[in-house]
Write a protein that holds these residues in place. Structure first.
Motif, PDB file in Angstrom:
ATOM      1  N   UNK A 124      64.695   1.516  58.119  1.00  0.00           N
ATOM      2  CA  UNK A 124      64.873   0.455  57.127  1.00  0.00           C
ATOM      3  C   UNK A 124      66.014   0.879  56.202  1.00  0.00           C
ATOM      4  N   UNK A 129      66.481  -0.035  52.460  1.00  0.00           N
ATOM      5  CA  UNK A 129      65.842  -0.791  51.383  1.00  0.00           C
ATOM      6  C   UNK A 129      66.651  -0.652  50.094  1.00  0.00           C
ATOM      7  N   UNK A 130      66.523  -1.637  49.239  1.00  0.00           N
ATOM      8  CA  UNK A 130      67.264  -1.634  47.977  1.00  0.00           C
ATOM      9  C   UNK A 130      66.589  -0.654  47.014  1.00  0.00           C
ATOM     10  N   UNK A 131      67.341   0.369  46.593  1.00  0.00           N
ATOM     11  CA  UNK A 131      66.824   1.335  45.625  1.00  0.00           C
ATOM     12  C   UNK A 131      67.233   0.988  44.205  1.00  0.00           C
TER      13      UNK A 131
END
Lengths: 139, 139, 139, 139
Positions: free
Chosen positions: A56, A58-60
């Protein structure tokens, strides 16, 4: 030749505006998602394929600065490029402008983290890293 | 006594999660909106009243940092306070935690700009400024 | 020659799917909105122009039947046509199919009511009525 | 004693309204989801538990009739009950009213289909069926 940036166009729909007649601020984040998805596709691997490999992105962190509002039925150009890349993260930057007048609407950045399907941080696989070449901010 | 912070609770609905089973990142921004709306209500003036006075408070900058994901049907506590205030802008800060375990999920900030109904920057009216007392970051 | 139907294409974004990996059911309603907006544009008048004339077309009834789910990154064809028209209302019908396989995903209908800007029912203006020719259900 | 209906309250947020200042029509579908989720919880089994048993209840048909618009910051009462149940499907009905004035806003119905995790139609398990008692339309 590595990709320097990609452009997508979004037409503002009635569902995206609020009572001021302008795009509700959180909806731009969806256009950023559309843009980085197209970036990956044009770079050579779809995000769907990346997930099928076991990863994945993912937006951090998300940052958005709102310069001018987009209005109903306007066409918005979303420019997207890779600003920075490391073994476990990649930063995409975005500039949204009115597709007709060129006026700057929003500037944004998302720092994406590479996770495996157990949601643990993991190295971006080499075949994906090779597609994510940082570029200078485009004009 | 000025308000130091307010808490609201959001229950994660099926419409808010993505195929990873966690809240899609942009949806937290809606909960921030709900939280600052309740902040104003508890401070003594609804945002609806503020608009009726001829003002908008619009998001000029949004930053969100995602620490842990919220999952389907979880209850999330959204804590909201005023971090900074000036004549034409106010900064709200937010901390989202799991309402049961207390685990930190998201930290966020929105810088709001005061506009009149012609979308021009304007001073926050004194009766609103008086309600917006900056507070130290709560525990 | 009157328009019989129009087609738009929507690519499923990550923000639109739920934890089953399929499009969350209410999001199709936005694609219907995009489709009837494009219908009006292709028929000769944008919805923005229609509002500027002093009219709203609001949804009075919505029905959607879900046959098969659309999945992440799929392309969906949204076919839209006018099923019925009267002096104060117009019914749009929709058929959503997988753009690659042609498999039927969703069939839908929206009955739109003509309102003035005080939200009172009002006759659709003749220049708009002339654009809204009912058509037999397309293949 | 079987549940006859449940009530939930939704406060209209700025993200849910469009430029007419009223709730965008598709957003009511999310409140229906919140309502039937609470119905199940109050009946004795959360939807999360139902999924963990290996089942999905997915929307097969959605109908909504819009009587009056809900406006920004209004509180809306969502009443939800089971209208009909069979071995592989259950129909929930909904009536949305202004929580202060009682004015009818929206009436709606969703026919839910029981699927297994391979998305095949399957019988609702007996322990869930027992919770889903049809009731006459409440006042």
């Amino acid at each position: 030749m590595p990709l320097t940036h990609i452009d997508t166009i979004a037409r503002v729909n009635y569902s995206e505006i609020d009572k001021m007649g302008v795009v509700y601020h959180s909806r731009y984040a969806v256009w950023l998602d559309v843009a980085r998805t197209e970036y990956l596709r044009q770079a050579g691997m779809t995000y769907r394929e990346l997930e099928e490999l076991g990863f994945f992105l993912v937006v951090g962190d998300l940052t958005m600065r709102y310069h001018r509002p987009a209005r109903y039925d306007d066409e918005v150009r979303v420019r997207c490029w890779v600003r920075d890349v490391a073994s476990r993260r990649v930063t995409f930057a975005y500039r949204l402008t009115d597709a007709v007048t060129g006026v700057l609407l929003v500037s944004a950045e998302t720092r994406m983290l590479s996770l495996n399907h157990q949601f643990h941080p993991t190295r971006i696989p080499p075949e994906v890293l090779a597609l994510l070449q940082p570029a200078a901010d485009p004009a």
